[in-house]
Design an enzyme around this catalytic site. Sequence first.
Site, PDB file in Angstrom:
ATOM      1  N   LYS A 108       0.845  -1.206   0.000  1.00 59.85           N
ATOM      2  CA  LYS A 108       0.000   0.000   0.000  1.00 59.85           C
ATOM      3  C   LYS A 108       0.868   1.239   0.000  1.00 59.85           C
ATOM      4  O   LYS A 108       1.942   1.261   0.624  1.00 59.85           O
ATOM      5  CB  LYS A 108      -0.891   0.029   1.252  1.00 59.85           C
ATOM      6  CG  LYS A 108      -2.076   0.947   1.134  1.00 59.85           C
ATOM      7  CD  LYS A 108      -3.195   0.303   0.331  1.00 59.85           C
ATOM      8  CE  LYS A 108      -4.316   1.263   0.023  1.00 59.85           C
ATOM      9  NZ  LYS A 108      -5.405   0.609  -0.722  1.00 59.85           N
ATOM     10  N   GLY A 205     -23.670   4.567   0.527  1.00 58.01           N
ATOM     11  CA  GLY A 205     -22.695   5.080  -0.440  1.00 58.01           C
ATOM     12  C   GLY A 205     -23.068   4.672  -1.850  1.00 58.01           C
ATOM     13  O   GLY A 205     -23.078   3.481  -2.177  1.00 58.01           O
ATOM     14  N   GLY A 207     -21.468   5.556  -4.718  1.00 60.23           N
ATOM     15  CA  GLY A 207     -20.353   5.951  -5.580  1.00 60.23           C
ATOM     16  C   GLY A 207     -20.164   4.934  -6.697  1.00 60.23           C
ATOM     17  O   GLY A 207     -21.111   4.274  -7.128  1.00 60.23           O
ATOM     18  N   VAL A 209     -18.914   1.988  -6.838  1.00 61.54           N
ATOM     19  CA  VAL A 209     -19.329   0.612  -6.560  1.00 61.54           C
ATOM     20  C   VAL A 209     -20.799   0.562  -6.137  1.00 61.54           C
ATOM     21  O   VAL A 209     -21.574  -0.251  -6.642  1.00 61.54           O
ATOM     22  CB  VAL A 209     -18.443  -0.031  -5.461  1.00 61.54           C
ATOM     23  CG1 VAL A 209     -18.910  -1.448  -5.162  1.00 61.54           C
ATOM     24  CG2 VAL A 209     -16.976  -0.037  -5.880  1.00 61.54           C
TER      25      VAL A 209
HETATM   26  P1  NAD Z   1     -16.508   6.373  -4.291  1.00 60.09           P
HETATM   27  O1  NAD Z   1     -15.658   7.429  -3.698  1.00 60.09           O
HETATM   28  O2  NAD Z   1     -16.804   6.391  -5.755  1.00 60.09           O
HETATM   29  O3  NAD Z   1     -17.930   6.336  -3.544  1.00 60.09           O
HETATM   30  C1  NAD Z   1     -18.082   6.464  -2.180  1.00 60.09           C
HETATM   31  C2  NAD Z   1     -19.417   7.177  -1.983  1.00 60.09           C
HETATM   32  O4  NAD Z   1     -19.744   7.133  -0.606  1.00 60.09           O
HETATM   33  C3  NAD Z   1     -19.363   8.655  -2.386  1.00 60.09           C
HETATM   34  O5  NAD Z   1     -20.413   8.940  -3.282  1.00 60.09           O
HETATM   35  C4  NAD Z   1     -19.520   9.398  -1.051  1.00 60.09           C
HETATM   36  O6  NAD Z   1     -20.251  10.602  -1.174  1.00 60.09           O
HETATM   37  C5  NAD Z   1     -20.278   8.391  -0.227  1.00 60.09           C
HETATM   38  N1  NAD Z   1     -20.116   8.514   1.213  1.00 60.09           N
HETATM   39  C6  NAD Z   1     -19.002   8.805   1.934  1.00 60.09           C
HETATM   40  N2  NAD Z   1     -19.256   8.780   3.258  1.00 60.09           N
HETATM   41  C7  NAD Z   1     -20.567   8.439   3.377  1.00 60.09           C
HETATM   42  C8  NAD Z   1     -21.429   8.232   4.476  1.00 60.09           C
HETATM   43  N3  NAD Z   1     -21.000   8.357   5.730  1.00 60.09           N
HETATM   44  N4  NAD Z   1     -22.716   7.896   4.240  1.00 60.09           N
HETATM   45  C9  NAD Z   1     -23.183   7.762   2.972  1.00 60.09           C
HETATM   46  N5  NAD Z   1     -22.401   7.954   1.883  1.00 60.09           N
HETATM   47  C10 NAD Z   1     -21.130   8.277   2.082  1.00 60.09           C
HETATM   48  O7  NAD Z   1     -15.821   4.982  -3.858  1.00 60.09           O
HETATM   49  P2  NAD Z   1     -16.031   3.557  -4.538  1.00 60.09           P
HETATM   50  O8  NAD Z   1     -14.995   3.355  -5.579  1.00 60.09           O
HETATM   51  O9  NAD Z   1     -17.465   3.363  -4.845  1.00 60.09           O
HETATM   52  O10 NAD Z   1     -15.634   2.608  -3.318  1.00 60.09           O
HETATM   53  C11 NAD Z   1     -16.497   2.462  -2.197  1.00 60.09           C
HETATM   54  C12 NAD Z   1     -15.726   1.786  -1.080  1.00 60.09           C
HETATM   55  O11 NAD Z   1     -15.301   0.497  -1.521  1.00 60.09           O
HETATM   56  C13 NAD Z   1     -14.461   2.536  -0.652  1.00 60.09           C
HETATM   57  O12 NAD Z   1     -14.309   2.346   0.732  1.00 60.09           O
HETATM   58  C14 NAD Z   1     -13.357   1.806  -1.396  1.00 60.09           C
HETATM   59  O13 NAD Z   1     -12.119   1.893  -0.714  1.00 60.09           O
HETATM   60  C15 NAD Z   1     -13.881   0.389  -1.400  1.00 60.09           C
HETATM   61  N6  NAD Z   1     -13.396  -0.404  -2.527  1.00 60.09           N
HETATM   62  C16 NAD Z   1     -13.603   0.051  -3.783  1.00 60.09           C
HETATM   63  C17 NAD Z   1     -13.137  -0.716  -4.853  1.00 60.09           C
HETATM   64  C18 NAD Z   1     -13.367  -0.268  -6.268  1.00 60.09           C
HETATM   65  O14 NAD Z   1     -13.241  -1.106  -7.189  1.00 60.09           O
HETATM   66  N7  NAD Z   1     -13.711   0.987  -6.513  1.00 60.09           N
HETATM   67  C19 NAD Z   1     -12.469  -1.921  -4.622  1.00 60.09           C
HETATM   68  C20 NAD Z   1     -12.306  -2.365  -3.302  1.00 60.09           C
HETATM   69  C21 NAD Z   1     -12.770  -1.588  -2.253  1.00 60.09           C
END
Ligand code: NAD
Length: 374
Positions: A108, A205, A207, A209
């Site tokens: 990391k 969330g 986002g 995912v």
């Molecule tokens: P992202 O930043 O696109 O989406 C996260 C969303 O969560 C955002 O829209 C944000 O506004 C919202 N958010 C933040 N705090 C919040 C809360 N307290 N309540 C409600 N909504 C909230 O991230 P992502 O790529 O969708 O990833 C989501 C999670 O999964 C992250 O923790 C990331 O580390 C983990 N993850 C993602 C991937 C991937 O392929 N993108 C892979 C493994 C793990």
Amino acid sequence: MLPGSGSAEYNAGMPHGEGDAGDTTTMEIHVLDAMAREGFEQVIALHDRESGLRAFLGLHDTSVGPAFGGIRRWQYRDEREALRDCLRLALAMTQKTALADLPAGGGKLVVLDLPKVDWEAGYRYLGREVERLAGRFYTGPDVGTGARELGWMAPETGFVTRPDEAGPGALPESTAAGVFAGMDAALRLLDGEPDWPRRRVVVQGLGEVGERLSRALVEAGATVIASDLDADRAERVAEELSIELVDPSHELDVPCDVFAPCALGGIVHDLSLARLSCRVLAGAANNLLARPAHGDRLHELGILYVPDFVVNAGALIRGALFHLEGRREPVEEIGARIARTTLEVLDRAVQEGRPPARVAASLAEERLAARRSS
Ligand code: NAD
């Protein structure tokens, strides 16, 4: 030893509550002791004179292949907190690669989000540092680091996965497919069938995912209730998918079959445990448990926790196979692969009467040991 299987825990001071309530960053951290205890190979402290960037690069394990791990940029309270996050996340990446049965390990890069840093120059510097490792470490996106930052690095190193390089949208799509497959396997174990049209799922969330996961759930016939701190985003997705919204901070209280945290980690802690009203907990966010002991508490409460490092490995699988074998693993295949591992973990948890997170940690250790000796 891999995390979760023993007593050592890095839980203090995680960003956005990724540590337990009441944790303190004043806790001493002895880097060499921590490295020896958890089997770390190398931790590199980085400072770039030109840009002012400061970072830690943790290489937990490269014994069976290169370490994979994204770049997290965050406003840490101090450098101890950043170092702890780096160690904890790198360890989790080794668990993830081992469980995904990849010829790879975990690492990391954690960057301190400080004022007055020249970020473009800083990320170029990181690219050169990653290049110096000559393929021992492959990196990619994480919180605070996206297409723009990785684009700055790309001319300096080939050991970086840009978000669309493995196929446009394929990384979050693969993660969402894995989380869906994990939920599906958990419901099959509990009730014999997923029976999606009768399920209520709360997604925290919306986002990259969370939106894709919600879409898959709606397509399967489930009722989805979701939240996002970004109100505009929440409303757009809710309208597109015809799903209900709940205020952020109240999603834990909504009775449901499955709760899917897809925002940030550390949401299962002493205070939140009593509020959870789901049967299954499975989401994309890393390090959902503030401490491994919280997985034991979920087990006692009868909530089936499908460990994050089992179900959220989709993007890792897609990215690693793209780099290591030059192929784009189909998303359906990634889902099937994660479903198999989930079932193996959950079946064994039932047989042994142990919490799934402990079983998953043991399985990761066994798979890594088997690969090392083959
Ligand atoms: P992202 O930043 O696109 O989406 C996260 C969303 O969560 C955002 O829209 C944000 O506004 C919202 N958010 C933040 N705090 C919040 C809360 N307290 N309540 C409600 N909504 C909230 O991230 P992502 O790529 O969708 O990833 C989501 C999670 O999964 C992250 O923790 C990331 O580390 C983990 N993850 C993602 C991937 C991937 O392929 N993108 C892979 C493994 C793990």
